[in-house]
Design a protein around this motif. Structure first.
Motif, PDB file in Angstrom:
ATOM      1  N   MET A 109       0.841  -1.200   0.000  1.00  0.00           N
ATOM      2  CA  MET A 109       0.000   0.000   0.000  1.00  0.00           C
ATOM      3  C   MET A 109       0.873   1.246   0.000  1.00  0.00           C
ATOM      4  O   MET A 109       2.065   1.186   0.320  1.00  0.00           O
ATOM      5  CB  MET A 109      -0.947   0.021   1.199  1.00  0.00           C
ATOM      6  CG  MET A 109      -0.297   0.178   2.550  1.00  0.00           C
ATOM      7  SD  MET A 109      -1.563   0.186   3.859  1.00  0.00           S
ATOM      8  CE  MET A 109      -0.553   0.518   5.306  1.00  0.00           C
ATOM      9  N   GLY A 110       0.290   2.380  -0.372  1.00  0.00           N
ATOM     10  CA  GLY A 110       1.019   3.629  -0.425  1.00  0.00           C
ATOM     11  C   GLY A 110       1.121   4.299   0.933  1.00  0.00           C
ATOM     12  O   GLY A 110       0.339   4.023   1.842  1.00  0.00           O
ATOM     13  N   LEU A 114      -1.134   4.625   4.613  1.00  0.00           N
ATOM     14  CA  LEU A 114      -0.638   4.462   5.969  1.00  0.00           C
ATOM     15  C   LEU A 114      -1.111   5.620   6.850  1.00  0.00           C
ATOM     16  O   LEU A 114      -1.412   5.429   8.030  1.00  0.00           O
ATOM     17  CB  LEU A 114       0.889   4.386   5.974  1.00  0.00           C
ATOM     18  CG  LEU A 114       1.557   4.228   7.340  1.00  0.00           C
ATOM     19  CD1 LEU A 114       1.115   2.942   8.035  1.00  0.00           C
ATOM     20  CD2 LEU A 114       3.081   4.254   7.201  1.00  0.00           C
ATOM     21  N   ALA A 115      -1.197   6.821   6.272  1.00  0.00           N
ATOM     22  CA  ALA A 115      -1.626   7.997   7.034  1.00  0.00           C
ATOM     23  C   ALA A 115      -3.046   7.845   7.570  1.00  0.00           C
ATOM     24  O   ALA A 115      -3.375   8.385   8.628  1.00  0.00           O
ATOM     25  CB  ALA A 115      -1.514   9.251   6.172  1.00  0.00           C
ATOM     26  N   SER A 116      -3.879   7.092   6.854  1.00  0.00           N
ATOM     27  CA  SER A 116      -5.267   6.896   7.293  1.00  0.00           C
ATOM     28  C   SER A 116      -5.558   5.456   7.705  1.00  0.00           C
ATOM     29  O   SER A 116      -6.713   5.079   7.893  1.00  0.00           O
ATOM     30  CB  SER A 116      -6.234   7.300   6.168  1.00  0.00           C
ATOM     31  OG  SER A 116      -6.026   6.499   5.010  1.00  0.00           O
ATOM     32  N   ASP A 136       6.543   4.518  -0.721  1.00  0.00           N
ATOM     33  CA  ASP A 136       6.595   5.972  -0.579  1.00  0.00           C
ATOM     34  C   ASP A 136       5.738   6.656  -1.637  1.00  0.00           C
ATOM     35  O   ASP A 136       5.644   6.187  -2.778  1.00  0.00           O
ATOM     36  CB  ASP A 136       8.052   6.429  -0.703  1.00  0.00           C
ATOM     37  CG  ASP A 136       8.304   7.760  -0.016  1.00  0.00           C
ATOM     38  OD1 ASP A 136       7.351   8.336   0.547  1.00  0.00           O
ATOM     39  OD2 ASP A 136       9.462   8.221  -0.036  1.00  0.00           O
ATOM     40  N   ARG A 137       5.079   7.751  -1.234  1.00  0.00           N
ATOM     41  CA  ARG A 137       4.301   8.581  -2.146  1.00  0.00           C
ATOM     42  C   ARG A 137       4.681  10.039  -1.936  1.00  0.00           C
ATOM     43  O   ARG A 137       4.965  10.435  -0.808  1.00  0.00           O
ATOM     44  CB  ARG A 137       2.791   8.414  -1.877  1.00  0.00           C
ATOM     45  CG  ARG A 137       2.193   7.083  -2.274  1.00  0.00           C
ATOM     46  CD  ARG A 137       2.070   6.917  -3.774  1.00  0.00           C
ATOM     47  NE  ARG A 137       1.386   8.025  -4.431  1.00  0.00           N
ATOM     48  CZ  ARG A 137       0.057   8.142  -4.523  1.00  0.00           C
ATOM     49  NH1 ARG A 137      -0.735   7.214  -3.992  1.00  0.00           N
ATOM     50  NH2 ARG A 137      -0.478   9.166  -5.147  1.00  0.00           N
ATOM     51  N   PRO A 138       4.682  10.851  -2.995  1.00  0.00           N
ATOM     52  CA  PRO A 138       5.082  12.250  -2.849  1.00  0.00           C
ATOM     53  C   PRO A 138       4.257  12.978  -1.790  1.00  0.00           C
ATOM     54  O   PRO A 138       3.024  12.975  -1.836  1.00  0.00           O
ATOM     55  CB  PRO A 138       4.819  12.836  -4.245  1.00  0.00           C
ATOM     56  CG  PRO A 138       4.837  11.674  -5.167  1.00  0.00           C
ATOM     57  CD  PRO A 138       4.301  10.517  -4.382  1.00  0.00           C
ATOM     58  N   GLY A 139       4.936  13.579  -0.833  1.00  0.00           N
ATOM     59  CA  GLY A 139       4.262  14.374   0.177  1.00  0.00           C
ATOM     60  C   GLY A 139       3.617  13.599   1.307  1.00  0.00           C
ATOM     61  O   GLY A 139       3.013  14.195   2.208  1.00  0.00           O
ATOM     62  N   TRP A 140       3.742  12.274   1.313  1.00  0.00           N
ATOM     63  CA  TRP A 140       3.050  11.461   2.316  1.00  0.00           C
ATOM     64  C   TRP A 140       3.970  10.725   3.267  1.00  0.00           C
ATOM     65  O   TRP A 140       3.508  10.114   4.238  1.00  0.00           O
ATOM     66  CB  TRP A 140       2.137  10.449   1.622  1.00  0.00           C
ATOM     67  CG  TRP A 140       0.903  11.067   1.066  1.00  0.00           C
ATOM     68  CD1 TRP A 140       0.657  11.388  -0.236  1.00  0.00           C
ATOM     69  CD2 TRP A 140      -0.264  11.465   1.794  1.00  0.00           C
ATOM     70  NE1 TRP A 140      -0.581  11.946  -0.366  1.00  0.00           N
ATOM     71  CE2 TRP A 140      -1.169  12.004   0.868  1.00  0.00           C
ATOM     72  CE3 TRP A 140      -0.623  11.395   3.145  1.00  0.00           C
ATOM     73  CZ2 TRP A 140      -2.419  12.495   1.236  1.00  0.00           C
ATOM     74  CZ3 TRP A 140      -1.869  11.885   3.513  1.00  0.00           C
ATOM     75  CH2 TRP A 140      -2.748  12.428   2.579  1.00  0.00           C
ATOM     76  N   ARG A 141       5.264  10.723   3.011  1.00  0.00           N
ATOM     77  CA  ARG A 141       6.194   9.943   3.833  1.00  0.00           C
ATOM     78  C   ARG A 141       6.084  10.303   5.319  1.00  0.00           C
ATOM     79  O   ARG A 141       5.870   9.432   6.162  1.00  0.00           O
ATOM     80  CB  ARG A 141       7.623  10.152   3.333  1.00  0.00           C
ATOM     81  CG  ARG A 141       8.663   9.313   4.063  1.00  0.00           C
ATOM     82  CD  ARG A 141      10.078   9.657   3.608  1.00  0.00           C
ATOM     83  NE  ARG A 141      11.054   8.756   4.181  1.00  0.00           N
ATOM     84  CZ  ARG A 141      11.495   7.660   3.588  1.00  0.00           C
ATOM     85  NH1 ARG A 141      11.031   7.315   2.400  1.00  0.00           N
ATOM     86  NH2 ARG A 141      12.395   6.896   4.179  1.00  0.00           N
ATOM     87  N   SER A 147       1.544   8.777  11.591  1.00  0.00           N
ATOM     88  CA  SER A 147       0.140   8.404  11.784  1.00  0.00           C
ATOM     89  C   SER A 147      -0.045   7.520  13.013  1.00  0.00           C
ATOM     90  O   SER A 147       0.892   6.867  13.483  1.00  0.00           O
ATOM     91  CB  SER A 147      -0.374   7.662  10.547  1.00  0.00           C
ATOM     92  OG  SER A 147       0.272   6.399  10.422  1.00  0.00           O
ATOM     93  N   PRO A 148      -1.257   7.489  13.571  1.00  0.00           N
ATOM     94  CA  PRO A 148      -1.530   6.640  14.738  1.00  0.00           C
ATOM     95  C   PRO A 148      -1.187   5.174  14.508  1.00  0.00           C
ATOM     96  O   PRO A 148      -0.644   4.510  15.394  1.00  0.00           O
ATOM     97  CB  PRO A 148      -3.033   6.836  14.958  1.00  0.00           C
ATOM     98  CG  PRO A 148      -3.319   8.206  14.422  1.00  0.00           C
ATOM     99  CD  PRO A 148      -2.425   8.335  13.227  1.00  0.00           C
ATOM    100  N   ALA A 149      -1.485   4.656  13.314  1.00  0.00           N
ATOM    101  CA  ALA A 149      -1.199   3.245  13.040  1.00  0.00           C
ATOM    102  C   ALA A 149       0.299   2.981  13.007  1.00  0.00           C
ATOM    103  O   ALA A 149       0.786   1.992  13.574  1.00  0.00           O
ATOM    104  CB  ALA A 149      -1.840   2.818  11.721  1.00  0.00           C
TER     105      ALA A 149
END
Length: 201
Positions: A109-110, A114-116, A136-141, A147-149
């Motif tokens: 998964m991207g 992971l952020a959500s 890895d995705r642009p702007g999301w690392r 993130s909580p998870a």
């Protein structure tokens, strides 16, 4: 269901792919190479429970579009969730482990997911079902890692140097894969797509 054999390493990359784009291809090919996989399954979902599906193209049309990006005999396209009757990842992965107990699956998964991830149904169960490769995705690392998870699963994170053996790890086990990034996103492509001309009254 794609054909698979006992002992094979298979990455499962789920998503609505509405539409698919080159960033998906880069992620799938990187996962194949870095994780030493035999196959990557592009699992096209009927819909995302966390998103509005009002503008979602049909499953069949999305599967045809994915064919442009899922290149090579080891890239497999499937929409078996429609027959399975679930849109939730936890149920899908549990089914795969029951049906193919001797296959070494990795959920791909991207970093945006992971952020959500903490909002997904039974996300802890997902982490306990199979190893996870976060691409890895642009702007999301940073958002993904903060993130909580990710914080809850922090002690199970493995270094990228162990990527080739991730499929062998007992879950929970996950890592972030640094790859060549693509700024494309399905949302941006949908917004930029030309709308069909309206008929004159």
């Amino acid at each position: 269901m794609p054909l698979c054999l006992p002992g094979q390493r298979i990455g499962v990359m789920g998503g609505s792919f509405n539409p698919p784009h080159d960033g998906h291809r880069i992620a799938a090919e990187a996962a194949m190479k870095r994780l030493n996989l035999d196959q990557v399954w592009w699992l096209i979902t009927p819909g995302n429970p966390l998103k509005s599906n009002g503008g979602l193209s049909s499953l069949d049309s999305r599967m045809k579009l994915v064919q442009v990006f899922a290149r090579g005999p080891r890239m497999k396209i499937t929409g078996f969730e429609r027959e399975l009757g679930t849109r939730y990842t936890a149920g899908t992965l549990s089914f795969l482990k029951r049906r193919y107990p001797a296959v070494r699956f990795v959920w791909v998964m991207g970093a945006d997911n992971l952020a959500s991830f903490h909002r997904w149904q039974h996300w802890r169960e997902i982490a306990a079902t199979m190893p996870i490769a976060v691409v890895d995705r642009p702007g999301w690392r940073h958002a993904g890692l903060a993130s909580p998870a990710a914080q809850a699963l922090k002690r199970y994170r493995l270094p990228e140097s162990e990527a080739a053996s991730l499929a062998e790890k007992k879950p929970p086990a996950w890592m972030l894969l640094t790859i060549r990034l693509s700024g494309l996103s399905s949302t941006a492509l949908r917004i930029a797509a030309p709308r069909p001309a309206r008929k004159a009254d």
